[in-house]
Enzyme design. Structure first.
Site, PDB file in Angstrom:
ATOM      1  N   HIS A 287      46.446  29.726  39.619  1.00  0.00           N
ATOM      2  CA  HIS A 287      45.724  29.651  38.337  1.00  0.00           C
ATOM      3  C   HIS A 287      46.671  29.913  37.179  1.00  0.00           C
ATOM      4  CE1 HIS A 287      45.185  34.086  37.717  1.00  0.00           C
ATOM      5  NE2 HIS A 287      45.052  34.140  39.029  1.00  0.00           N
ATOM      6  N   ASP A 299      50.368  37.467  38.596  1.00  0.00           N
ATOM      7  CA  ASP A 299      48.989  36.993  38.634  1.00  0.00           C
ATOM      8  C   ASP A 299      48.723  36.089  37.425  1.00  0.00           C
ATOM      9  OD1 ASP A 299      46.339  36.720  39.401  1.00  0.00           O
ATOM     10  OD2 ASP A 299      45.696  38.613  38.503  1.00  0.00           O
ATOM     11  N   GLU A 333      40.577  31.294  36.144  1.00  0.00           N
ATOM     12  CA  GLU A 333      40.188  31.932  37.404  1.00  0.00           C
ATOM     13  C   GLU A 333      39.684  33.342  37.162  1.00  0.00           C
ATOM     14  OE1 GLU A 333      40.986  34.611  40.871  1.00  0.00           O
ATOM     15  OE2 GLU A 333      41.888  34.617  38.887  1.00  0.00           O
ATOM     16  N   GLU A 334      40.329  34.046  36.222  1.00  0.00           N
ATOM     17  CA  GLU A 334      40.083  35.478  36.059  1.00  0.00           C
ATOM     18  C   GLU A 334      38.645  35.816  35.690  1.00  0.00           C
ATOM     19  OE1 GLU A 334      41.975  37.524  37.166  1.00  0.00           O
ATOM     20  OE2 GLU A 334      44.063  37.010  36.875  1.00  0.00           O
ATOM     21  N   ASP A 361      47.805  33.031  45.207  1.00  0.00           N
ATOM     22  CA  ASP A 361      47.254  33.897  44.152  1.00  0.00           C
ATOM     23  C   ASP A 361      47.160  35.340  44.626  1.00  0.00           C
ATOM     24  OD1 ASP A 361      46.084  34.942  41.893  1.00  0.00           O
ATOM     25  OD2 ASP A 361      44.072  34.225  42.369  1.00  0.00           O
ATOM     26  N   HIS A 433      46.409  43.077  37.004  1.00  0.00           N
ATOM     27  CA  HIS A 433      45.525  43.185  35.838  1.00  0.00           C
ATOM     28  C   HIS A 433      45.922  44.311  34.882  1.00  0.00           C
ATOM     29  CE1 HIS A 433      41.904  41.033  37.998  1.00  0.00           C
ATOM     30  NE2 HIS A 433      43.014  40.302  37.960  1.00  0.00           N
TER      31      HIS A 433
END
Length: 481
Positions: A287, A299, A333-334, A361, A433
């Site tokens: 992503h 990420d 995606e998140e 991912d 994140h």
């Protein structure tokens, strides 16, 4: 008399080897020996390839964080399309993806009673804002989502709900992540329905740093989003201690964030054409979006880079593989797999053309395990792919299913066979994140191993004689191997 004649006729056919076609099982999907020889070359080349590092460095440095719907979202899409073209991908295009646009402007928090302590926290995606000037309220603490579910509305109304879910343990497979993400995704909506003023939880991460982990939350239809935030692990420890020592405890939150209408982004697709013209392809990618706290290196800049580099290696072979290799840089995606879901819907009718898919991912550390969900007669082909990956340190769990990865789980759900290449996530959830998701966390040697694994797996799947079972609704009951 007629039955006796029929049985005699069948016996004669069986004796001469001319039994009806239905007497044999489905033809097995196979990997040709010559393809395995080429895979050895790809394996060696992947372990020396620097393209994935170059792409990861460029995306995180020249673009940086890529929050879906932000100015960098568009810059990243333009960057991705340009890179596909520069690398010689035969087809480059975009497919629109629409979703709610969420923005983050500022955030702060503190314990205000019975002591004064500043808290390191971050708003969750889809969080509502606090009133201008902030919000101060008493804490209603719960040990789990189940405890919150069991609470009366009166125990929650007007308060800041805090769920002290346990800290993630360090695991190669990141098994604890699902427990914490369930609290993060469901907790704020549940608290809002019970009348809470706001929601706070312990970050879903395995680190000991004052770097809170963001992530998406979802509010049920008709529920107005309330302010929702994650505390860093040390700050959650602090709040736990204050709550244990005295009550009541009050927090102050000031979150300037929220939804700002709809936004239309896009999946960016680059394809290396196969030598056949049947339209079949192996699907891969990662992503393109990231959270805005760091630069999205693990990420998922590395995932995009790994799969693009693997496809590029395959394209440099003297002969193209039988099927095409399609790399998709998925949108948003998140905040809820929007890119994967849009791709699944757009390609639902022709899902049989996507013979199998594998998405990267889970960071940039070594791939340690392969699992797959395919039709039974293709299991032997997966066995051969696994054998070709074994020299790279990849084990094979033939009993476990594989959806293909995060965005590809949506594509798998409509009928694509899935190949999952599981990375070691022991380090991943320290930085996932957070503001610490930066380029220095990428180990170039482990990144190269990923490229080698993907190049071998994608190539062998593209060269397979026979299919892996992709068809509309084929894997509705995933787990069938």
């Amino acid at each position: 008399m007629r039955l006796a004649s029929l049985f005699a006729g069948l016996s004669a056919l069986l004796a001469t080897g001319l039994a009806p076609a239905f007497a044999a099982g489905p033809a097995a999907t196979t990997i040709p020996d010559r393809a395995l020889a080429t895979a050895e070359t790809l394996r060696a080349q992947g372990l020396k390839d620097d393209l994935a590092w170059t792409l990861t460095e460029d995306l995180t440095t020249s673009i940086g964080p890529r929050l879906a719907g932000s100015a960098n979202d568009l810059k990243a899409r333009e960057w991705m399309a340009a890179r596909f073209r520069a690398l010689g991908f035969d087809t480059v295009r975009t497919e629109p993806v629409s979703y709610p646009k969420w923005v983050r402007r500022s955030e702060s928090g503190a314990i205000v009673a019975p002591v004064a302590q500043t808290l390191a926290l971050t708003a969750l995606g889809n969080s509502g804002p606090t009133p201008k000037g902030g919000l101060t309220a008493e804490v209603a603490a719960f040990a789990s989502l189940e405890a919150l579910q069991a609470a009366t509305d009166a125990a929650v109304r007007g308060k800041i709900v805090y769920v002290a879910n346990p800290r993630m343990s360090v695991r190669v497979d990141g098994a604890d992540y699902g427990k914490g993400s369930r609290v993060r995704s469901r907790g704020p909506s549940l608290a809002a329905q019970k009348g809470a003023a706001a929601f706070v939880l312990r970050s879903v991460g395995s680190d000991n740093n004052r770097t809170p982990h963001t992530g998406v939350t979802s509010f049920a239809d008709g529920v107005t989003p309330i302010p929702a935030a994650a505390l860093s692990n040390p700050d959650a420890d602090l709040l736990d201690t204050v709550l244990r020592r005295s009550a009541p405890v009050s927090l102050r939150l000031d979150l300037d964030c929220g939804l700002e209408g709809e936004y239309t982004g896009a999946n960016v697709i680059g394809e290396i054409s196969g030598r056949d013209d049947a339209g079949e392809y192996v699907l891969t990618g990662g992503h393109l979006d990231s959270w805005d706290l760091g630069t999205g290196a693990i990420d998922d800049a590395s995932g995009i880079a790994i799969t693009t580099a693997a496809a590029h290696l395959i394209a440099q072979l003297p002969e193209r593989p039988r099927r095409s290799i399609r790399v998709v840089a998925f949108a948003n995606e998140e905040a809820g797999l929007y890119g994967g879901k849009a791709y699944a819907e757009n390609h639902r009718a022709e899902i049989a053309k996507a013979v199998i898919g594998a998405e990267s991912d889970a960071g940039a550390d070594r791939i340690v395990k392969l699992t797959a969900t395919v039709k039974p007669s293709a299991r032997g082909a997966i066995d051969r792919i696994a054998a070709a990956l074994a020299p790279l340190g990849v084990t094979y769990d033939a009993a476990a299913p594989g959806s293909g990865g995060s965005d590809l789980s949506a594509v798998h759900a409509v009928g694509m066979a899935g190949l999952s290449l599981h990375q070691d996530t022991s380090r991943y959830f320290e930085w996932h994140h957070t503001a610490n998701d930066t380029l220095d966390k990428v180990d170039i040697e482990q990144l190269r191993q990923n490229v080698a694994v993907y190049a071998v797996a994608l190539y062998l799947a593209a060269e397979a004689e026979g299919d892996f079972g992709s068809a509309p609704g084929a894997f509705a009951k995933d787990g069938a191997n």
